[in-house]
Scaffold this motif. Structure first.
Motif, PDB file in Angstrom:
ATOM      1  N   UNK A 154      32.707  20.490  25.962  1.00  0.00           N
ATOM      2  CA  UNK A 154      34.135  20.758  26.158  1.00  0.00           C
ATOM      3  C   UNK A 154      34.836  19.555  26.768  1.00  0.00           C
ATOM      4  N   UNK A 155      35.498  18.762  25.923  1.00  0.00           N
ATOM      5  CA  UNK A 155      36.255  17.630  26.470  1.00  0.00           C
ATOM      6  C   UNK A 155      37.412  18.149  27.330  1.00  0.00           C
ATOM      7  N   UNK A 156      37.896  17.328  28.268  1.00  0.00           N
ATOM      8  CA  UNK A 156      39.014  17.784  29.096  1.00  0.00           C
ATOM      9  C   UNK A 156      40.204  18.143  28.215  1.00  0.00           C
ATOM     10  N   UNK A 157      40.889  19.259  28.478  1.00  0.00           N
ATOM     11  CA  UNK A 157      42.078  19.578  27.689  1.00  0.00           C
ATOM     12  C   UNK A 157      43.074  18.426  27.801  1.00  0.00           C
ATOM     13  N   UNK A 158      43.613  17.924  26.683  1.00  0.00           N
ATOM     14  CA  UNK A 158      44.497  16.748  26.731  1.00  0.00           C
ATOM     15  C   UNK A 158      45.667  16.910  27.695  1.00  0.00           C
ATOM     16  N   UNK A 159      46.250  18.095  27.747  1.00  0.00           N
ATOM     17  CA  UNK A 159      47.400  18.284  28.640  1.00  0.00           C
ATOM     18  C   UNK A 159      46.969  18.125  30.092  1.00  0.00           C
ATOM     19  N   UNK A 160      45.762  18.573  30.392  1.00  0.00           N
ATOM     20  CA  UNK A 160      45.265  18.432  31.761  1.00  0.00           C
ATOM     21  C   UNK A 160      44.994  16.963  32.075  1.00  0.00           C
ATOM     22  N   UNK A 190      41.139  25.877  30.965  1.00  0.00           N
ATOM     23  CA  UNK A 190      40.909  25.293  32.290  1.00  0.00           C
ATOM     24  C   UNK A 190      39.603  24.507  32.313  1.00  0.00           C
ATOM     25  N   UNK A 191      39.624  23.248  32.733  1.00  0.00           N
ATOM     26  CA  UNK A 191      38.350  22.555  32.947  1.00  0.00           C
ATOM     27  C   UNK A 191      37.538  23.302  34.009  1.00  0.00           C
ATOM     28  N   UNK A 219      31.870  17.276  37.505  1.00  0.00           N
ATOM     29  CA  UNK A 219      32.851  16.723  36.577  1.00  0.00           C
ATOM     30  C   UNK A 219      34.072  16.209  37.348  1.00  0.00           C
ATOM     31  N   UNK A 220      34.697  15.178  36.819  1.00  0.00           N
ATOM     32  CA  UNK A 220      36.023  14.760  37.282  1.00  0.00           C
ATOM     33  C   UNK A 220      36.946  15.322  36.200  1.00  0.00           C
ATOM     34  N   UNK A 221      37.788  16.317  36.542  1.00  0.00           N
ATOM     35  CA  UNK A 221      38.277  17.226  35.504  1.00  0.00           C
ATOM     36  C   UNK A 221      39.128  16.620  34.383  1.00  0.00           C
ATOM     37  N   UNK A 249      46.273  29.911  36.459  1.00  0.00           N
ATOM     38  CA  UNK A 249      45.065  29.105  36.684  1.00  0.00           C
ATOM     39  C   UNK A 249      45.044  27.858  35.805  1.00  0.00           C
ATOM     40  N   UNK A 250      44.688  26.739  36.415  1.00  0.00           N
ATOM     41  CA  UNK A 250      44.603  25.468  35.683  1.00  0.00           C
ATOM     42  C   UNK A 250      43.221  24.841  35.741  1.00  0.00           C
TER      43      UNK A 250
END
Ligand code: ATP
Ligand code: MG
Length: 667
Positions: free
Chosen positions: A23-29, A430-431, A448-450, A403-404
């Motif tokens: 699961x790559x970090x969500x781009x918006x996050x 959410x990461x 992880x570094x989110x 939640x983020x």
């Protein structure tokens, strides 16, 4: 303590688990995160490990110092000193620094009590200014009672704001605290008071737990019949629970605080002055009194909290966009570091909840998240597995879309539980930060570094900045990719333990004797082709089956991936033919019946997932597993049960003794 299990050599472990989901970090996050890409993480990680002094000096520069350090680091392992020569105060950095920056009215703590009087939640919001006043007043109370810099103060309180006040007051005057989780009994209080040579206890008339007051003061009274070390007891009134007050010894908090001044200058603490003692969970043996000192712990917890949870601070103009909630109790290191000390310097409201997750109902957490619009949520695998068992109908009742980011800590999280957390709580947006660390490490070590890390269910991924982690054999040589070995940290980090209180030899034996020159965590791990770490279980729990060393985590995760299984623990036991067999203790999901047919189905399922060596010889259904009071499975006790031995080990941190009795009754 006798622990007669046939142990693995812990030199190596074999991995049988294959996890392909990524699961790559969500781009918006990622776009809004402090660290936005893997490249950025890798560059910064390399720099921070090559030159930790530069990295940590930069992090420390954001904080307040009465006097700057002469040198960032002096070390000769097992000893290390950080920010040598500096003077600072952690309470000052949690409170005064915010007030001085014009943030006095911003929210420091959001507190939710357990009872819901008339159906209404009991909520308090406390600003930095208010908290500073309360802390200063209580710091003066402690001084009036004779507490001096260096005196160990025992705190045994419920999850109420005054617990935060008490610990910050200790930090303000330089009295190291020793916090005892409110679920412990009188003998645990006695042991810790004696071990820490503490002359004062701060407690309460009670704390709410599932609608009933926990008799904290009564437990203290009982403990004090077993030791005469304690001269003063301060009692907070929380539950209007009747208590006996001993003349001269016992004092009501509100009476002492009534005339105390709200002006108490923060003590100028040496960087290496003792900040607190805290006992480990006791999963692998008798709890150890871990020592943390002031400056390194402060810098490390503030930095890790800010980056791992990607916190966004309040400003003079506005509240923080974040509301952060860690569900741990402050009585554990998670609560010390990531409810209070790492959070307040980051200027983000930290939510504290007094009660249980199922009171008044099993939707309590989701209700809290909805009402307070929680953005960052940090909990433990044991809780996640309980939520799964309870079913998603409790979650569906609430809007938890605020939640983020989600976090987990305390035990390896089984990939199925991770997926459930990701889908059902995180709504796939959410990461998840699976943070591996220990009481001894003070803060996150592998995580992880989110905004940067691609996560994989069941892996705590990569080292935090400044952390040189490796998987090695007992010679200190790195293991090949994916081969399990001993997890070590090869260089000092700011919040590393400075010792076990009063026991130098145990400190050296436990952490510094297994691999020359490296900190040994006691966990087994492997590192995969992407550089991700996988915790495979405790070194003490390795199961040697037919010449193969198996970690507990992978077999347990395969068990939990069977749809009928909620939670599982595996241990080795003496087996006539194989030498060692695999015994598994399993709790089932709601409504499932434990039949003989299910036993066979579960055994076959594990063999299918992991191969025949890992097939459990025994599957035993139980209503609950023996756990520490911090929610960790106590496999060392299950080993005795599986072998049919009498248990003579330390059980002071066992949550529920009746579970053992039931398991033994069956066996
Ligand atoms: P004791 O040291 O007394 O046996 P304990 O090790 O359970 O007790 P803690 O300091 O509370 O005491 O827990 C640290 C341990 O928890 C780690 O060594 C590791 O085994 C486990 N742990 C914590 N977080 C994670 C995680 N994210 N993944 C895997 N394991 C974890
Ligand atoms: Mg430990």
């Amino acid at each position: 303590m006798a622990d007669t299990q046939p142990k693995g050599d812990a030199e190596s472990m074999e991995s049988v688990l294959h996890e392909e989901r990524k699961f790559p970090p969500p781009p918006a996050f990622a776009a809004q995160a402090h660290v936005k890409s893997l490249d950025e993480y890798e560059t910064l990680h390399k720099e921070s490990v090559d030159n930790p002094e530069k990295f940590w000096a930069e992090q420390a520069a954001d904080l307040h110092w009465f006097q700057k350090w002469d040198r960032v680091l002096e070390w000769d392992l097992p000893d290390a000193k950080w920010f040598v020569g500096a003077k600072t105060n952690l309470a000052y950095n949690c409170l005064d620094r915010q007030v001085e920056a014009g943030l006095g009215d911003r929210t420091a703590i959001i507190w939710e009590g357990e009872p819901t009087p008339g159906g209404q939640p009991e909520v308090r919001r406390i600003s930095y200014k208010q908290l500073l006043d309360d802390v200063s007043r209580f710091a003066n109370v402690l001084k009036d009672l004779g507490v001096k810099k260096g005196d160990v103060v025992t705190i045994y309180m419920p999850m109420v704001p005054e617990l935060a006040v008490a610990m910050l007051a200790c930090a303000r005057i330089g009295a190291p605290h020793s916090i005892i989780f409110g679920g412990f009994s009188a003998s645990a209080i006695r042991d810790r008071v004696e071990d820490g040579q503490s002359k004062i206890i701060i407690t309460a008339d009670g704390g709410w737990r599932r609608g009933k007051p926990v008799p904290l003061k009564e437990n203290v009274d009982e403990a004090l019949t077993m030791t005469d070390r304690v001269e003063k007891v301060v009692v907070l009134e929380r539950c209007q629970n009747p208590v006996t007050m001993k003349e001269g010894r016992d004092h009501w908090w509100h009476e002492c605080a009534a005339d105390a001044s709200a002006d108490c200058p923060a003590e100028h603490m040496d960087a290496e002055d003792l900040l607190f003692i805290l006992y480990t969970s006791g999963s692998t043996g008798k709890p150890k009194g871990i020592m943390h000192t002031t400056a390194g712990y402060m810098v490390y917890t503030a930095t890790t909290a800010g980056i791992t949870f990607d916190l966004k601070p309040a400003t003079a103009q506005a509240e923080s966009p974040d509301v952060y909630w860690c569900t741990a109790d402050i009585g554990w290191i998670t609560g010390h570091s990531y409810i209070i000390y790492g959070l307040l310097p980051n200027r983000v409201p930290t939510l504290m909840y007094e009660g249980a997750p199922d009171t008044p109902d099993k939707d309590r957490f989701w209700d809290i998240i909805e009402r307070h619009k929680v953005t960052k949520f940090y909990t433990a695998p044991t809780a996640i597995r309980a939520f799964m068992k309870w079913g998603s109908e409790h979650i569906d009742k609430h809007d938890i879309s605020s939640l983020q980011l989600l976090g987990t800590v305390g035990e390896p999280i089984n990939p199925e539980a991770w997926m459930w957390y990701h889908q059902t709580i995180g709504n796939e947006k959410c990461p998840i930060v699976d943070t591996w660390w220990q009481t001894e490490t003070g803060g996150h070590m592998l995580t992880p570094v989110p905004g940067a890390t691609t996560t994989v269910p069941g892996s705590c991924t990569r080292p935090f900045f400044g952390i040189d982690a490796a998987v090695v054999n007992s010679e200190g040589d790195e293991m090949p990719t994916n081969a399990g070995g001993i997890l070590v940290i090869r260089k000092p980090w700011p919040s590393m333990l400075r010792g076990i209180y009063g026991n130098r030899q145990r400190f050296i034996d436990t952490y510094w004797s297994k691999v020359e020159g490296y900190y040994t965590a006691g966990d087994g791990a492997r590192k995969d082709q992407d550089g991700n770490f996988w915790i495979m279980g405790r070194i003490d729990d390795v199961i040697v089956v037919a010449g193969h060393n198996l970690g507990t985590m992978e077999v347990e995760s395969a068990l939990v991936s069977h749809p009928a299984v909620a939670e599982a623990a595996v241990v080795g036991f003496p087996h006539e033919i194989k030498g060692t067999g695999i015994a598994s203790f399993v709790t089932l999901r709601g409504g499932v019946e434990g039949t003989d047919q299910l036993v066979e189905e579960i055994r076959d399922h594990v063999a299918h997932e992991l191969g025949p060596i890992s097939k459990p010889d025994l599957v035993r259904f139980t209503d609950a597993l023996p756990k520490t009071r911090s929610g960790k499975i106590m496999r060392r006790l299950l080993r005795d049960i599986a072998a049919g031995r009498e248990i003579t080990q330390d059980m002071t941190t066992l949550e529920d003794v009746s579970i053992l009795a039931k398991l033994q009754g069956q066996g």
